[in-house]
Enzyme design. Structure first.
Site, PDB file in Angstrom:
ATOM      1  N   SER A 128      73.130  46.926 -13.569  1.00 61.90           N
ATOM      2  CA  SER A 128      73.407  48.156 -13.214  1.00 61.90           C
ATOM      3  C   SER A 128      74.265  48.786 -14.682  1.00 61.90           C
ATOM      4  CB  SER A 128      74.365  48.384 -12.058  1.00 61.90           C
ATOM      5  OG  SER A 128      74.903  49.846 -11.867  1.00 61.90           O
ATOM      6  N   LYS A 182      72.744  43.768  -6.244  1.00 67.99           N
ATOM      7  CA  LYS A 182      72.511  44.807  -7.011  1.00 67.99           C
ATOM      8  C   LYS A 182      71.760  45.948  -5.957  1.00 67.99           C
ATOM      9  CE  LYS A 182      71.440  47.943  -9.963  1.00 67.99           C
ATOM     10  NZ  LYS A 182      70.028  48.299 -10.416  1.00 67.99           N
ATOM     11  N   HIS A 185      74.445  47.696  -4.141  1.00 67.23           N
ATOM     12  CA  HIS A 185      75.093  48.418  -5.155  1.00 67.23           C
ATOM     13  C   HIS A 185      74.536  49.992  -5.168  1.00 67.23           C
ATOM     14  CE1 HIS A 185      75.365  50.468  -9.010  1.00 67.23           C
ATOM     15  NE2 HIS A 185      76.409  49.975  -9.148  1.00 67.23           N
ATOM     16  N   ASN A 186      73.168  49.815  -5.078  1.00 67.61           N
ATOM     17  CA  ASN A 186      72.363  51.110  -5.355  1.00 67.61           C
ATOM     18  C   ASN A 186      72.409  52.049  -4.088  1.00 67.61           C
ATOM     19  OD1 ASN A 186      71.807  49.937  -7.733  1.00 67.61           O
ATOM     20  ND2 ASN A 186      69.469  50.706  -7.825  1.00 67.61           N
ATOM     21  N   GLU A 189      75.575  53.414  -4.051  1.00 68.16           N
ATOM     22  CA  GLU A 189      75.255  54.673  -4.863  1.00 68.16           C
ATOM     23  C   GLU A 189      74.948  55.963  -4.199  1.00 68.16           C
ATOM     24  OE1 GLU A 189      73.709  53.424  -8.782  1.00 68.16           O
ATOM     25  OE2 GLU A 189      72.533  55.028  -8.726  1.00 68.16           O
TER      26      GLU A 189
END
Ligand code: NAP
Length: 478
Positions: A128, A182, A185-186, A189
């Site tokens: 990222s 990941k 995480h997105n 986000e």
């Protein structure tokens, strides 16, 4: 000198990762399906380190030290499988194939299992930080076998972002764990951006604060407990004036956002795992609704929008800041809770303190808050929910009155705040003594004999709704 790593796929992300390795002293063999990209990279940046130009995958592999490390950075999906298929016959047992693109974790699990049968390590790596992060230091989330991390980890740690000298890279867990983390995480986000958008909308449409003035407000917020990359760049975007029209930039941008990628995957996985990532889901749906431009245009005249006269709370801007903080915290809590569920499902030993710590820099959700989240899980502490960690429990308690005022005011004003309000509903849902799920169970038992549990007895039961309404012990069909 053989190269320590080969990179295939030299579009923007692959090229920048290759440059990052070279700038950190590694010899990097370069390959791209079309040689033009390899040559363009060498022409523009060939002097930044030691590169080896290759034209075929066979040549790439020939130029690597053993065990070979080949990093694939091509378009996610079928292209990754196509490259793997070409690479595998060229490799030997013990070599490491790395996929650093945005692959779905189930694809990574499948590929890892297939390559393990051939004695090869397959490492799905979440990266990222976008273009700039890839070059200057991303946050890196590697999965795959522990053994492969011993041979690869030090290189990844070297090129990663650092906080006080500590790398934002750590082995996450086996097979698809890196790509899963990941993905989450997105998802966070998405929610992070949506709550910022809801705060902006309330300040603009509710309090009449123009973008330029909001830029100063967000810059100020960035000095406190909301300090983060996304708040920082919000101030920049809101302060930007469109050169063509002289209007605030935000007013000339089409107000619809896409939602095809990792945010959607996070929600689908949340549903599969039974993990209530409602803030992330609402963020994805908010983008979907924004994209229904035809219906939105028709709704301007078709739908009534009567709203109550509302006097804004006295310290509305501060209230919005607190609602933003609380909602953001809930999104992180939901995302981390989903990681815990996934760890159980897939047999990963996910260390939430390490994961929070490697999100502190390099990545898009980097934030001061992550330092406190890291502390909440430090030393093996495992609060069942982030919101139970003393520091956050107290912070949310302090924000709660403002959070409720903001959601109530938004509803009266007719300003949609799907993540502010669903996060509050999640919070209240968690802390309610009794939930109406008891009624759901009663209804399901009546129409479908789905059975229910009792609060005062073990076992499952069924009421004879069509008969004398007596209760019977349900037969265990498992
Ligand atoms: P991209 O546009 O996703 O992919 C272009 C690259 O893929 C080119 O090198 C292209 O080769 C190659 N390619 C496509 N199909 C191929 C095939 N069948 N066989 C071999 N090569 C093929 O590139 P990108 O934007 O640099 O992204 C790469 C990966 O990183 C993606 O998974 C993307 O989702 C991810 N990404 C991550 C971030 C982040 O912040 N972490 C940001 C952006 C992207 P040719 O030049 O020959 O066409």
């Amino acid at each position: 000198m053989p190269a320590q790593i080969g990179v295939t796929g030299l579009a923007v992300m692959g090229a920048n990762l290759a440059r990052n390795f070279a700038r950190n002293g590694y010899t990097v063999a370069l390959h791209n399906r079309s040689v033009a990209k390899t040559d363009a990279l060498l022409a523009a940046h060939g002097d930044e380190g030691d590169f080896i130009r290759t034209e075929t995958l066979a040549e790439l592999v020939e130029n690597l030290e053993v065990p070979r490390r080949v990093l694939i950075m091509v378009k996610a999906g079928a292209p990754v499988d196509a490259v793997i298929e070409q690479l595998v016959p060229l490799l030997e047992a013990g070599d490491i194939v790395i996929d650093a693109g945005n692959s779905h974790y189930e694809d990574t699990r499948r590929r890892e299992a297939a390559l393990a049968e051939k004695g090869l390590h397959f490492v799905g790596v979440g990266v990222s930080g976008g273009e700039e992060g890839a070059l200057l230091g991303p946050s890196i989330m590697p999965g795959g076998s522990r053994e492969s991390y011993d041979a690869l980890g030090p290189m990844l740690e070297k090129i990663s972002a650092k906080v006080d000298g500590e790398p934002c890279c750590a082995w996450i867990g086996t097979d698809g764990a890196g790509h899963f983390v990941k993905m989450v995480h997105n998802g966070i986000e998405y929610a992070d951006m949506q709550v910022i958008g809801e705060a902006y909308d309330l300040l603009r449409s509710g309090a009449g604060i123009e973008p330029a003035e909001q830029a100063a407000i967000f810059a100020d917020w960035n000095k406190g407990d909301l300090a983060s990359f996304l708040i920082e760049i919000t101030a920049e975007v809101l302060g930007h004036v469109d050169a063509k029209t002289g209007k605030p930039f935000i007013d000339v941008v089409v107000d619809s956002a896409g939602q095809k990628g990792t945010g959607r995957w996070t929600v689908v996985s949340g549903l599969d795992l039974g993990s209530p990532v409602s803030g992330i889901a609402e963020s994805v749906f908010a983008r979907a609704l924004s994209s229904q431009r035809g219906q939105r245009a028709e709704a301007q005249t078709a739908l009534e929008g009567a709203v109550s006269e509302v006097a804004l709370p006295e310290n509305f801007v501060e209230d919005v800041r607190q609602a933003l903080y609380a909602s953001k915290l809930v999104s992180y809590a939901q995302g981390l809770d989903m990681l815990t569920s996934a760890a159980g499902e897939y047999g990963w030993d996910l260390k939430l303190d390490e994961i929070a710590s490697l999100w502190r820099a390099g990545c898009i959700i980097r934030a001061e808050l992550l330092k406190d989240i890291t502390k909440a899980y430090a030393g093996g502490a495992r609060p069942a929910n982030l919101l139970f960690a003393p520091a956050f429990r107290d912070a949310i308690a302090a924000a709660l009155p403002a959070w409720r005022r903001v959601v109530a005011t938004a509803v009266q004003l007719g300003i949609p705040v799907p993540v502010f309000s669903s996060s509050l509903a999640y919070y209240d849902g968690l802390r309610r003594d009794r939930l109406p799920a008891a009624l759901t169970q009663g209804l399901r038992d009546l129409f479908g004999a789905h059975t229910y549990g009792r609060i005062d007895a073990e076992g499952t039961f069924h009421t004879l709704w069509g008969g004398d309404k007596s209760e019977v012990a349900a037969v265990d069909t498992h």
